[in-house]
Scaffold this active site. Structure first.
Site, PDB file in Angstrom:
ATOM      1  N   GLU A 139     -31.000 -64.876 -23.218  1.00  0.00           N
ATOM      2  CA  GLU A 139     -29.827 -64.785 -22.241  1.00  0.00           C
ATOM      3  C   GLU A 139     -28.770 -63.729 -22.493  1.00  0.00           C
ATOM      4  O   GLU A 139     -28.082 -63.637 -23.504  1.00  0.00           O
ATOM      5  CB  GLU A 139     -29.214 -66.154 -22.101  1.00  0.00           C
ATOM      6  CG  GLU A 139     -30.236 -67.215 -21.919  1.00  0.00           C
ATOM      7  CD  GLU A 139     -29.745 -68.517 -21.565  1.00  0.00           C
ATOM      8  OE1 GLU A 139     -28.839 -68.798 -20.869  1.00  0.00           O
ATOM      9  OE2 GLU A 139     -29.952 -69.381 -22.453  1.00  0.00           O
ATOM     10  N   ASP A 185     -27.090 -65.388 -25.685  1.00  0.00           N
ATOM     11  CA  ASP A 185     -27.682 -65.220 -26.876  1.00  0.00           C
ATOM     12  C   ASP A 185     -27.446 -63.842 -27.486  1.00  0.00           C
ATOM     13  O   ASP A 185     -27.675 -63.566 -28.639  1.00  0.00           O
ATOM     14  CB  ASP A 185     -29.302 -65.363 -26.579  1.00  0.00           C
ATOM     15  CG  ASP A 185     -30.001 -66.427 -26.086  1.00  0.00           C
ATOM     16  OD1 ASP A 185     -29.394 -67.653 -26.591  1.00  0.00           O
ATOM     17  OD2 ASP A 185     -30.769 -66.545 -25.367  1.00  0.00           O
ATOM     18  N   HIS A 223     -33.960 -50.311 -26.687  1.00  0.00           N
ATOM     19  CA  HIS A 223     -34.112 -49.913 -27.984  1.00  0.00           C
ATOM     20  C   HIS A 223     -33.130 -50.532 -28.948  1.00  0.00           C
ATOM     21  O   HIS A 223     -33.454 -51.072 -29.969  1.00  0.00           O
ATOM     22  CB  HIS A 223     -33.865 -48.208 -28.231  1.00  0.00           C
ATOM     23  CG  HIS A 223     -33.792 -47.772 -29.456  1.00  0.00           C
ATOM     24  ND1 HIS A 223     -34.780 -46.913 -30.059  1.00  0.00           N
ATOM     25  CD2 HIS A 223     -32.715 -47.813 -30.632  1.00  0.00           C
ATOM     26  CE1 HIS A 223     -34.243 -46.446 -31.202  1.00  0.00           C
ATOM     27  NE2 HIS A 223     -33.193 -47.103 -31.593  1.00  0.00           N
ATOM     28  N   GLU A 224     -31.880 -50.732 -28.394  1.00  0.00           N
ATOM     29  CA  GLU A 224     -30.972 -51.366 -29.474  1.00  0.00           C
ATOM     30  C   GLU A 224     -31.129 -52.936 -29.418  1.00  0.00           C
ATOM     31  O   GLU A 224     -30.980 -53.442 -30.473  1.00  0.00           O
ATOM     32  CB  GLU A 224     -29.566 -51.092 -28.564  1.00  0.00           C
ATOM     33  CG  GLU A 224     -29.051 -49.724 -28.639  1.00  0.00           C
ATOM     34  CD  GLU A 224     -29.386 -48.608 -30.238  1.00  0.00           C
ATOM     35  OE1 GLU A 224     -29.413 -49.477 -31.081  1.00  0.00           O
ATOM     36  OE2 GLU A 224     -29.369 -47.577 -29.927  1.00  0.00           O
ATOM     37  N   HIS A 284     -33.701 -53.347 -32.073  1.00  0.00           N
ATOM     38  CA  HIS A 284     -33.138 -53.610 -33.563  1.00  0.00           C
ATOM     39  C   HIS A 284     -32.407 -55.018 -33.904  1.00  0.00           C
ATOM     40  O   HIS A 284     -32.642 -55.324 -35.146  1.00  0.00           O
ATOM     41  CB  HIS A 284     -31.920 -52.542 -33.710  1.00  0.00           C
ATOM     42  CG  HIS A 284     -32.227 -50.991 -34.007  1.00  0.00           C
ATOM     43  ND1 HIS A 284     -33.004 -50.559 -34.711  1.00  0.00           N
ATOM     44  CD2 HIS A 284     -31.717 -49.785 -33.382  1.00  0.00           C
ATOM     45  CE1 HIS A 284     -33.287 -49.396 -34.832  1.00  0.00           C
ATOM     46  NE2 HIS A 284     -32.368 -48.771 -33.898  1.00  0.00           N
ATOM     47  N   ASN A 304     -35.138 -71.500 -26.429  1.00  0.00           N
ATOM     48  CA  ASN A 304     -34.996 -72.090 -25.269  1.00  0.00           C
ATOM     49  C   ASN A 304     -34.862 -71.373 -24.095  1.00  0.00           C
ATOM     50  O   ASN A 304     -34.335 -70.317 -23.961  1.00  0.00           O
ATOM     51  CB  ASN A 304     -33.591 -73.053 -25.434  1.00  0.00           C
ATOM     52  CG  ASN A 304     -32.381 -72.057 -25.627  1.00  0.00           C
ATOM     53  OD1 ASN A 304     -32.339 -71.429 -26.395  1.00  0.00           O
ATOM     54  ND2 ASN A 304     -31.338 -72.306 -24.627  1.00  0.00           N
TER      55      ASN A 304
END
Length: 478
Positions: free
Chosen positions: A200, A284, A333-334, A337, A390
């Site tokens: 999320e 999240d 991309h980030e 990481h 979840n």
């Protein structure tokens, strides 16, 4: 019974080889002008919504007709999706806009098993599709004829400047021994079936970017929605669903002290997320979109393996291109990481231009290398991030089967839409007795073509693609 409604616009194509045009995505060399033909399948008596659950468009690419099948990305927004901006006196103004009838789609090209597409249909068709291994972009042309679109290859978008664009994360392969070892592992096909995970996502837009787009909230919202739709499509092979939970626009001033050093800004943003944003709404992961020029040609930075950490589950991305797709790749991309993925090492990762390359390539970067998949698998095993297990609140992320939309959905063996199809029963979406297939380059008169039958002629030095004799799909040969 299903009736197929054909809405014919006008089909034409005008190539402009060697010519240049200024589009919303930037200056483009070598493009084609196309007039898509829309083919829509609707149940008899159905009321057509503004944006249908499934659509089909036909147009030509390089003189060859293609059919683009689109299905609405129903998992794009969380059920409680919210948007926040600020009044002149600093008060938060939060709304919960209806996003049920949105205009963002994923899809594929008919008879190309390796194709993908991520398209906005808000005002014409805008986005990208992969066809025969090539990535193309499509967007409307601002002409008196509103149906005209430009189709062009990703690499034909001119660079906005010559400086190399870099990710600011500098950890190397040796920084984490467990991850280093993971890159050397061989994962079986069973192991590579990643478990379903959900992120999320909160996107925060700084004041500089708000000003860059003329303080136009609608324009920023549209750009962010297109971006997340692209990101969502790129993470599908990893079985990760990216859902936009909130959009927070710093419309009056920056709420942290923006710094030219990317890790410093990321640290400040992480502190703000932990103390402010998470208390406003649960999510999240958060990304900060900014217009600031970071030092060292840096266009993005994120904490390694920070997913689900209150302070470190963040990343920052510079809005470095007018092309939404390019910025979406940077944000993808980030986020990678944060999911434990290191940069691709050119000697160890067999990928010429994958998402986790440290430098933006002139070639399309919309795939994760095997190294990235190994890193992610190791992160799931070792870190066990709980917040992405979840599912979001939305319960209708799987669409109701719509016969005739050219997608095989739950319970369907085939999907033709027409009662006259000799291979597929349109009432049940099941193959008729004796039929092996209904569609595909290796399907002929409801039967699989013989093994070794050529189904796609060679391009360049590659061998011809041939049928297996056991499937209607035409596999790509290496």
């Amino acid at each position: 019974m299903i009736e197929v409604l054909l809405v014919t616009i006008c089909l034409a194509v005008f190539p402009y080889p060697g010519s240049s045009i200024i589009l919303e995505s930037g200056n483009v060399d070598d493009y084609e002008v196309v007039y898509p033909q829309k083919l829509t399948a609707l149940p008899k008596g159905a009321v057509q919504p503004k944006y249908e659950d499934a659509m089909q468009y036909e147009f030509k690419v390089n003189g060859e007709p293609v059919v683009l099948h689109l299905e609405k990305n129903k998992g794009l927004f969380s059920e409680d999706y919210s948007e926040t901006h600020y009044s002149p006196d600093g008060r938060e103004i939060t709304t919960y806009p209806s996003v049920e009838d949105h205009c963002y789609y994923h899809g594929r090209i008919q008879n190309d098993a390796d194709s993908t597409a991520s398209i906005s249909a808000c005002d014409g068709l805008k986005g990208y599709f992969k066809l025969q291994g090539e990535t193309y972009l499509i967007e409307p042309l601002e002409l008196s004829d509103s149906e005209a679109h430009a189709v062009f290859k990703y690499e034909n978008v001119e660079k906005e400047d010559e400086a190399p664009k870099m990710c600011g994360v500098t950890q190397n392969w040796e920084s984490d021994e467990s991850i280093k070892k993971a890159s050397q592992l061989y994962l079986t096909p069973e192991q590579q079936r990643f478990p379903q995970r959900y992120i999320e996502l909160a996107i925060v837009v700084d004041h500089g970017m708000y000003t860059k787009y003329s303080s136009n909230f609608k324009k920023i919202r549209k750009r962010v929605h297109q971006m997340v739709n692209n990101i969502n499509e790129m993470y599908r092979p990893l079985n990760i669903a990216i859902t936009l939970s909130l959009l927070d626009v710093w419309s009056e001033k920056d709420l942290i002290t923006m710094q030219a050093v990317a890790p410093t800004t990321a640290r400040l943003f992480g502190d703000w997320r932990e103390t402010v944003l998470l208390k406003q709404k649960d999510h999240d992961h958060a990304q900060l979109l900014t217009d600031i020029n970071f030092t060292g040609n840096t266009i993005g930075w994120a904490y390694m393996g920070g997913m689900c950490n209150a302070k470190n589950s963040v990343g920052i991305v510079k809005d470095h291109s007018s092309n939404v797709f390019m910025v979406a790749v940077t944000m993808t991309h980030e986020i990678g990481h944060n999911l434990g993925m290191e940069h691709d090492d050119k000697d160890k990762c067999k990928c010429e231009a994958c998402i986790m390359s440290a430098v933006i390539s002139d070639k399309p970067s919309k795939l994760f290398s095997d190294c990235s998949k190994d890193y992610y698998q190791t992160f799931l095993t070792n870190s066990k991030p709980q917040c992405i297990i979840n599912a979001p609140l939305r319960t209708d992320t799987v669409s109701t089967p719509v016969s005739g939309n050219e997608f095989l959905e739950a319970g369907e063996e085939c999907d033709c839409g027409s009662p006259s199809n000799p291979c597929c029963d349109a009432a049940t979406c099941k193959l008729r007795p004796g039929a092996q297939c209904a569609d595909g380059l290796c399907c002929d008169q409801c039967r699989f073509k013989k093994k070794r039958t050529i189904c796609r002629r060679a391009r360049g030095d590659n061998p011809d693609d041939r049928c297996t004799g056991q499937s209607a799909d035409c596999p790509r040969n290496s």
